[in-house]
Motif scaffolding. Structure first.
Motif, PDB file in Angstrom:
ATOM      1  N   PHE A   3      74.264 -91.014  29.003  1.00 42.20           N
ATOM      2  CA  PHE A   3      73.354 -91.768  29.862  1.00 42.20           C
ATOM      3  C   PHE A   3      71.953 -91.899  29.273  1.00 42.20           C
ATOM      4  CE2 PHE A   3      76.444 -90.221  33.127  1.00 42.20           C
ATOM      5  CZ  PHE A   3      76.838 -91.468  33.610  1.00 42.20           C
ATOM      6  N   LYS A   4      71.760 -91.321  28.062  1.00 48.63           N
ATOM      7  CA  LYS A   4      70.431 -91.353  27.419  1.00 48.63           C
ATOM      8  C   LYS A   4      69.355 -90.863  28.395  1.00 48.63           C
ATOM      9  CE  LYS A   4      71.551 -95.062  24.153  1.00 48.63           C
ATOM     10  NZ  LYS A   4      72.985 -95.068  24.424  1.00 48.63           N
ATOM     11  N   CYS A   5      69.608 -89.687  28.912  1.00 51.08           N
ATOM     12  CA  CYS A   5      68.784 -89.136  29.982  1.00 51.08           C
ATOM     13  C   CYS A   5      67.875 -88.030  29.447  1.00 51.08           C
ATOM     14  CB  CYS A   5      69.707 -88.576  31.074  1.00 51.08           C
ATOM     15  SG  CYS A   5      68.868 -87.675  32.357  1.00 51.08           S
ATOM     16  N   GLU A   6      66.630 -88.051  29.902  1.00 48.01           N
ATOM     17  CA  GLU A   6      65.730 -86.926  29.635  1.00 48.01           C
ATOM     18  C   GLU A   6      66.017 -85.853  30.693  1.00 48.01           C
ATOM     19  OE1 GLU A   6      61.084 -85.875  30.353  1.00 48.01           O
ATOM     20  OE2 GLU A   6      61.486 -87.833  29.440  1.00 48.01           O
ATOM     21  N   PHE A   7      66.527 -84.726  30.250  1.00 47.20           N
ATOM     22  CA  PHE A   7      66.919 -83.654  31.173  1.00 47.20           C
ATOM     23  C   PHE A   7      65.954 -82.497  31.008  1.00 47.20           C
ATOM     24  CE2 PHE A   7      69.304 -79.991  32.682  1.00 47.20           C
ATOM     25  CZ  PHE A   7      69.950 -80.479  33.808  1.00 47.20           C
ATOM     26  N   LYS A   8      65.270 -82.165  32.095  1.00 46.50           N
ATOM     27  CA  LYS A   8      64.236 -81.125  32.042  1.00 46.50           C
ATOM     28  C   LYS A   8      64.598 -79.966  32.966  1.00 46.50           C
ATOM     29  CE  LYS A   8      59.303 -80.418  32.995  1.00 46.50           C
ATOM     30  NZ  LYS A   8      58.081 -81.054  33.544  1.00 46.50           N
ATOM     31  N   ILE A   9      64.493 -78.760  32.450  1.00 49.07           N
ATOM     32  CA  ILE A   9      64.639 -77.561  33.278  1.00 49.07           C
ATOM     33  C   ILE A   9      63.240 -77.221  33.783  1.00 49.07           C
ATOM     34  CG2 ILE A   9      65.318 -75.145  33.304  1.00 49.07           C
ATOM     35  CD1 ILE A   9      67.348 -75.972  31.029  1.00 49.07           C
ATOM     36  N   SER A  10      63.065 -77.344  35.083  1.00 48.72           N
ATOM     37  CA  SER A  10      61.737 -77.368  35.691  1.00 48.72           C
ATOM     38  C   SER A  10      61.342 -76.019  36.268  1.00 48.72           C
ATOM     39  CB  SER A  10      61.727 -78.435  36.796  1.00 48.72           C
ATOM     40  OG  SER A  10      60.526 -78.406  37.513  1.00 48.72           O
ATOM     41  N   ARG A  11      60.065 -75.873  36.528  1.00 48.15           N
ATOM     42  CA  ARG A  11      59.567 -74.721  37.294  1.00 48.15           C
ATOM     43  C   ARG A  11      60.142 -74.784  38.709  1.00 48.15           C
ATOM     44  NH1 ARG A  11      55.998 -76.899  40.755  1.00 48.15           N
ATOM     45  NH2 ARG A  11      55.052 -78.876  40.168  1.00 48.15           N
ATOM     46  N   ASN A  12      60.000 -73.701  39.422  1.00 51.22           N
ATOM     47  CA  ASN A  12      60.486 -73.649  40.800  1.00 51.22           C
ATOM     48  C   ASN A  12      59.677 -74.585  41.687  1.00 51.22           C
ATOM     49  OD1 ASN A  12      61.786 -72.776  43.154  1.00 51.22           O
ATOM     50  ND2 ASN A  12      60.222 -71.245  43.536  1.00 51.22           N
ATOM     51  N   ARG A  13      60.374 -75.395  42.484  1.00 52.33           N
ATOM     52  CA  ARG A  13      59.716 -76.263  43.471  1.00 52.33           C
ATOM     53  C   ARG A  13      60.304 -75.940  44.835  1.00 52.33           C
ATOM     54  NH1 ARG A  13      61.314 -81.415  39.910  1.00 52.33           N
ATOM     55  NH2 ARG A  13      63.164 -80.099  39.851  1.00 52.33           N
ATOM     56  N   ASN A  14      59.443 -75.552  45.758  1.00 52.54           N
ATOM     57  CA  ASN A  14      59.925 -75.146  47.086  1.00 52.54           C
ATOM     58  C   ASN A  14      60.525 -76.304  47.865  1.00 52.54           C
ATOM     59  OD1 ASN A  14      59.114 -72.452  46.783  1.00 52.54           O
ATOM     60  ND2 ASN A  14      57.024 -72.941  47.389  1.00 52.54           N
ATOM     61  N   SER A  15      60.076 -77.515  47.574  1.00 53.02           N
ATOM     62  CA  SER A  15      60.487 -78.668  48.374  1.00 53.02           C
ATOM     63  C   SER A  15      61.811 -79.276  47.917  1.00 53.02           C
ATOM     64  CB  SER A  15      59.403 -79.744  48.340  1.00 53.02           C
ATOM     65  OG  SER A  15      59.163 -80.152  47.000  1.00 53.02           O
ATOM     66  N   LYS A  16      62.245 -78.954  46.697  1.00 57.94           N
ATOM     67  CA  LYS A  16      63.489 -79.557  46.197  1.00 57.94           C
ATOM     68  C   LYS A  16      64.049 -78.729  45.049  1.00 57.94           C
ATOM     69  CE  LYS A  16      60.654 -82.758  43.487  1.00 57.94           C
ATOM     70  NZ  LYS A  16      60.294 -84.171  43.292  1.00 57.94           N
ATOM     71  N   PHE A  17      65.374 -78.846  44.863  1.00 57.85           N
ATOM     72  CA  PHE A  17      66.049 -78.139  43.780  1.00 57.85           C
ATOM     73  C   PHE A  17      66.082 -78.981  42.503  1.00 57.85           C
ATOM     74  CE2 PHE A  17      68.866 -75.848  47.092  1.00 57.85           C
ATOM     75  CZ  PHE A  17      67.851 -74.937  47.335  1.00 57.85           C
ATOM     76  N   GLY A  18      66.170 -80.293  42.682  1.00 57.15           N
ATOM     77  CA  GLY A  18      66.265 -81.188  41.538  1.00 57.15           C
ATOM     78  C   GLY A  18      65.688 -82.546  41.879  1.00 57.15           C
ATOM     79  N   ASP A  19      65.604 -83.394  40.851  1.00 63.60           N
ATOM     80  CA  ASP A  19      64.980 -84.701  41.049  1.00 63.60           C
ATOM     81  C   ASP A  19      65.552 -85.686  40.036  1.00 63.60           C
ATOM     82  OD1 ASP A  19      62.901 -86.356  42.321  1.00 63.60           O
ATOM     83  OD2 ASP A  19      61.974 -86.344  40.342  1.00 63.60           O
ATOM     84  N   TYR A  20      65.742 -86.935  40.488  1.00 65.52           N
ATOM     85  CA  TYR A  20      66.145 -88.006  39.581  1.00 65.52           C
ATOM     86  C   TYR A  20      65.125 -89.130  39.655  1.00 65.52           C
ATOM     87  CZ  TYR A  20      68.172 -92.359  38.007  1.00 65.52           C
ATOM     88  OH  TYR A  20      68.339 -93.569  37.384  1.00 65.52           O
ATOM     89  N   ARG A  21      64.714 -89.621  38.494  1.00 64.08           N
ATOM     90  CA  ARG A  21      63.808 -90.763  38.420  1.00 64.08           C
ATOM     91  C   ARG A  21      64.455 -91.851  37.572  1.00 64.08           C
ATOM     92  NH1 ARG A  21      58.489 -88.999  39.849  1.00 64.08           N
ATOM     93  NH2 ARG A  21      58.890 -87.376  41.417  1.00 64.08           N
ATOM     94  N   PRO A  22      64.563 -93.081  38.115  1.00 69.23           N
ATOM     95  CA  PRO A  22      65.176 -94.169  37.343  1.00 69.23           C
ATOM     96  C   PRO A  22      64.232 -94.669  36.245  1.00 69.23           C
ATOM     97  CG  PRO A  22      64.380 -94.984  39.451  1.00 69.23           C
ATOM     98  CD  PRO A  22      64.193 -93.498  39.475  1.00 69.23           C
ATOM     99  N   PRO A  23      64.745 -95.505  35.335  1.00 67.93           N
ATOM    100  CA  PRO A  23      63.897 -96.049  34.272  1.00 67.93           C
ATOM    101  C   PRO A  23      62.683 -96.769  34.854  1.00 67.93           C
ATOM    102  CG  PRO A  23      66.200 -96.502  33.809  1.00 67.93           C
ATOM    103  CD  PRO A  23      66.154 -95.920  35.196  1.00 67.93           C
ATOM    104  N   PHE A  24      61.518 -96.540  34.206  1.00 67.09           N
ATOM    105  CA  PHE A  24      60.270 -97.109  34.724  1.00 67.09           C
ATOM    106  C   PHE A  24      59.242 -97.138  33.602  1.00 67.09           C
ATOM    107  CE2 PHE A  24      56.123 -96.565  36.974  1.00 67.09           C
ATOM    108  CZ  PHE A  24      56.145 -97.756  37.704  1.00 67.09           C
TER     109      PHE A  24
END
Length: 204
Positions: A26-47
């Motif tokens: 999928f040619k995706c930038e995959f980032k292992i993120s710091r802890n976020r209390n509001s969400k476990f994960g996030d997806y952002r479309p091409p922009f």
């Protein structure tokens, strides 16, 4: 460092090679993120010249990390098919989530209770993965500190508790899926998820 080796630190045994292939496919930038209390994960479309971007919190247990990863890749796959013309957690996304989860079921990556909770969630079109308390509770059982975590549903009625920003509340009655709680300083009413993490306050 090889991405499979990196992913193996966060995912259940056997799951990393397929996730690594998805990142490449999928040619995706995959980032292992710091802890976020509001969400476990996030997806952002091409922009604005950037491609697909997915981030997943680093502190999730391996099963929660994988479920969140598949959740976000299902968003990516659904965006490729439909762009923004459908609901984020609509039937199209659910179908992709189920399809993309299947290889991990076949590999028996998950323990039976997690497999059962995911299947039950996918068979309930009314639930979004963010609000499916059965799936959330099942995944939380595999956290290293699971027994030490205090949640709103675990404390007694009228107990006083503190949240991460320091505000203090009293637990009141349950209203459908949430608990009515009174902020001590302002007397304002707030609704808390049963699984919100809190700290008991001794008022004796």
């Amino acid at each position: 460092m090889d991405k499979v080796k990196v992913l193996e630190k966060y995912l259940p045994a056997g799951a990393a090679p397929l996730v690594a292939r998805w990142i490449d496919y999928f040619k995706c930038e995959f980032k292992i993120s710091r802890n976020r209390n509001s969400k476990f994960g996030d997806y952002r479309p091409p922009f604005q010249g950037k491609g697909h971007r997915i981030s997943v919190n680093h502190n999730l247990n391996p099963y929660a990390f994988l479920v969140t990863t598949v959740h976000e890749f299902a968003h990516l796959h659904t965006w490729n098919q439909h762009k923004n013309l459908i609901k984020p957690h609509g039937n199209e996304w659910k179908a992709n989530f189920k399809k993309m989860m299947q290889p991990f079921f076949e590999q028996q990556v998950f323990p039976p209770d997690v497999t059962f909770a995911i299947t039950a969630y996918l068979n309930n079109p009314a639930a979004s993965s963010c609000s499916d308390l059965n799936l959330y509770r099942t995944l939380r059982k595999y956290d290293n500190n699971a027994t030490a975590v205090t949640t709103v549903e675990k404390i007694p009625l009228k107990a006083v508790f503190k949240i991460k920003d320091g505000r203090i509340f009293r637990k009141e009655e349950q209203l459908r899926k949430r608990f009515r709680c009174t902020e001590i300083s302002t007397k304002r009413i707030y609704l808390f998820s049963p699984v919100a993490e809190v700290e008991l306050v001794d008022v004796a």
